[in-house]
Scaffold this motif. Structure first.
Motif, short mmCIF file in Angstrom:
data_model
loop_
_atom_site.label_atom_id
_atom_site.label_comp_id
_atom_site.label_asym_id
_atom_site.label_seq_id
_atom_site.Cartn_x
_atom_site.Cartn_y
_atom_site.Cartn_z
N ASP A 59 0.84 -1.20 0.00
CA ASP A 59 0.00 0.00 0.00
C ASP A 59 0.87 1.24 0.00
OD1 ASP A 59 0.98 0.26 2.57
OD2 ASP A 59 -0.89 -0.30 3.56
N MET A 60 0.28 2.40 0.15
CA MET A 60 1.02 3.66 0.07
C MET A 60 2.09 3.77 1.17
SD MET A 60 -0.13 5.35 -2.52
CE MET A 60 0.32 7.06 -2.18
N ALA A 61 1.89 3.07 2.28
CA ALA A 61 2.85 3.12 3.39
C ALA A 61 3.93 2.05 3.27
CB ALA A 61 2.12 2.97 4.72
N GLY A 62 3.90 1.30 2.19
CA GLY A 62 4.91 0.27 1.98
C GLY A 62 4.63 -1.03 2.69
N ARG A 63 3.41 -1.19 3.20
CA ARG A 63 3.05 -2.41 3.92
C ARG A 63 2.60 -3.51 2.95
NH1 ARG A 63 -0.72 1.06 7.94
NH2 ARG A 63 -1.52 1.57 5.85
N LEU A 64 3.03 -4.72 3.21
CA LEU A 64 2.69 -5.84 2.34
C LEU A 64 1.22 -6.21 2.52
CD1 LEU A 64 4.03 -7.92 0.38
CD2 LEU A 64 4.14 -9.48 2.33
N LYS A 65 0.47 -6.12 1.42
CA LYS A 65 -0.96 -6.45 1.46
C LYS A 65 -1.26 -7.81 0.82
CE LYS A 65 -3.27 -3.86 3.02
NZ LYS A 65 -3.52 -3.58 4.45
N GLY A 66 -0.33 -8.27 -0.01
CA GLY A 66 -0.53 -9.56 -0.66
C GLY A 66 0.66 -9.90 -1.54
N VAL A 67 0.59 -11.05 -2.18
CA VAL A 67 1.68 -11.55 -3.02
C VAL A 67 1.10 -12.14 -4.30
CG1 VAL A 67 3.38 -13.41 -3.22
CG2 VAL A 67 3.38 -11.95 -1.21
N ILE A 68 1.80 -11.96 -5.39
CA ILE A 68 1.40 -12.58 -6.66
C ILE A 68 2.55 -13.47 -7.13
CG2 ILE A 68 0.74 -12.18 -9.05
CD1 ILE A 68 -0.36 -9.48 -8.21
N THR A 69 2.20 -14.70 -7.46
CA THR A 69 3.18 -15.67 -7.98
C THR A 69 2.72 -16.16 -9.35
OG1 THR A 69 2.05 -17.57 -7.02
CG2 THR A 69 3.68 -16.44 -5.63
#
Length: 333
Positions: free
Chosen positions: A246-256
Motif C-alpha cells: 500500500d502507500m505506506a509500503g506495507r505488504l498487502k498480498g503476493v502474486i506468484t
C-alpha cells in the motif's frame, strides 16, 4: 570359521530381521525404564556440572571409554567445557589434566574397573567433585563419588549377556540428557551454538534467513498496478514473485506464477489487488534456513517475503525475499 566362534548359524532373512528387532526392542525397553527412574541424583549431577568452576573431565575404560568420549564431545558442543582422559594414560602422567575447580565424571557399567582407581584417588586428594555413573550402587566408583548417578542394571542384548550393548545405549542416552539439561540451565542460545558449529551441514542448517535473503531491488508493486507491471516485477527480479504494497509500503498480498495461471481469464484490465493472494506465506529474518525450506516445500512455493518478527499484521513492511535457490546453493534440499 573365525577364531573363537562356534559353528556359524544359518539364519533366514526373516530370522535376521527378527533378531534386529529384538535387540532394538530390548534397548528401547531399557531406555524407558531408565527414564522412569531418573530422580534427584540426576538433578544433583546437572547442578554439579553447571556450577563447575573449571572443566568436566570425563573418563571411562573400554566401551564406557568410547561413551565417555561421546559425553565430552556433546557437552563441549552444547556449552559445557569438557575433555576425555583415558584412565590408563592418567596413571602415566595425564592426571595433571585434572585440577582443582574441575569435576571428574567417571563412567563404568560395573563401577569396579580397576584402571579407574588412580584417577579416583587423585581426584579425592585435590578435593575435586566426582560424579559416578554406573549400574551398581555399591561399586568402587559409587563409593568414591560425590554424586552417585545409577542407571538400571539390565541384561545386555548380547545372548551371552557379555557384549556391552544395552548398557552403552543407556550410558549414551544419559549423557545426552545431562548435556541438554545443562544446556537449558545455561540458557545456551542459538547464536552460541552456531559459533561452535561454523562448518559442515549443521553449521549450514543454523544459518538465518537474514544472512542469505535478497535485500535490494525487491519486486514490490502498488495495489493498482496493471498486469504488465506485475509481470515486469516478477521477471526482472528473477524471483518469480511480486509483493503488493500500500502507500505506506506495507505488504498487502503476493502474486506468484500460480496466481497468474489461476486468474488467466480475468487478467485483462485487472489490477494487482484483485489477483494477489491476500494471505501469503511470510517468514521472519531470524528463522533458520532449514525450517524455511520445509515451509516453502510444504506450501509448494519457491519464494516468500521476509517480515520483521515484531511487525503488526497491518504494519508489515517487507525487508527481503528468500528464494528456494538461495537455500539450494547452501547445499540444502
Amino acid at each position: 570359521m573365525g577364531i573363537g566362534f562356534a559353528v556359524p548359524k544359518v539364519l533366514t532373512s526373516d530370522g535376521i530381521l527378527r533378531r534386529g528387532v529384538e535387540v532394538i526392542a530390548a534397548e528401547a525397553d531399557a531406555l524407558r525404564l531408565m527414564g522412569e527412574r531418573l530422580d534427584s541424583d540426576f538433578v544433583d549431577a546437572c547442578r554439579t556440572i553447571y556450577s563447575a568452576a573449571g572443566r568436566i573431565v570425563i573418563t571411562g575404560m573400554g566401551k564406557s571409554g568410547h561413551v565417555a568420549r561421546k559425553w565430552a564431545a556433546t557437552m563441549a558442543a552444547t556449552g559445557t567445557p569438557a575433555i576425555y582422559v583415558h584412565p590408563a594414560e592418567a596413571a602415566h602422567g595425564d592426571l595433571g589434566m585434572l585440577i582443582p575447580g574441575d569435576v571428574l565424571l567417571v563412567i563404568s557399567n560395573s563401577g569396579n574397573t580397576g584402571e579407574l582407581r588412580p584417577f579416583l584417588r587423585y581426584a579425592k586428594s585435590i578435593n575435586v567433585d566426582i560424579i559416578g555413573v554406573a549400574s551398581q550402587r555399591e561399586s568402587l566408583v559409587m563409593q568414591q563419588a560425590t554424586v552417585k548417578l545409577c542407571y538400571p542394571a539390565v541384561r545386555e542384548a548380547c545372548p551371552a549377556n557379555v557384549a556391552p550393548t544395552t548398557s552403552t545405549t543407556l550410558q549414551i542416552a544419559l549423557g545426552d540428557a545431562i548435556a541438554l539439561a545443562v544446556m537449558d540451565m545455561r540458557g545456551f542460545c542459538l547464536e552460541r551454538m552456531k559459533n561452535l558449529h561454523p562448518g559442515g551441514t549443521l553449521g549450514t542448517r543454523m544459518t538465518s534467513v537474514r544472512e542469505v535473503m535478497t535485500r535490494s531491488d525487491l519486486p514490490l508493486i502498488a495495489e493498482d498496478a496493471d498486469m504488465n507491471e506485475v509481470v515486469d516485477a516478477m521477471t526482472s527480479s528473477g524471483l518469480g514473485i511480486a509483493g503488493v504494497i500500500d502507500m505506506a509500503g506495507r505488504l498487502k498480498g503476493v502474486i506468484t506464477d500460480g496466481d497468474l495461471r489461476r486468474n488467466i481469464h480475468q487478467l485483462h484490465g485487472a489490477e494487482a489487488a484483485s489477483v494477489m493472494n491476500k494471505a501469503p506465506v511470510i517468514v521472519e529474518p531470524q528463522m533458520l534456513v532449514d525450517e524455511v525450506l520445509r515451509i516453502l516445500n510444504t506450501n509448494e512455493i519457491t519464494a516468500a517475503f521476509v517480515i520483521e518478527p515484531d511487525a503488526a499484521v497491518n504494519n508489515r513492511v517487507p525487508i527481503g525475499v528468500i528464494h528456494v535457490h538461495d537455500l539450494l546453493r547452501l547445499g540444502l534440499g
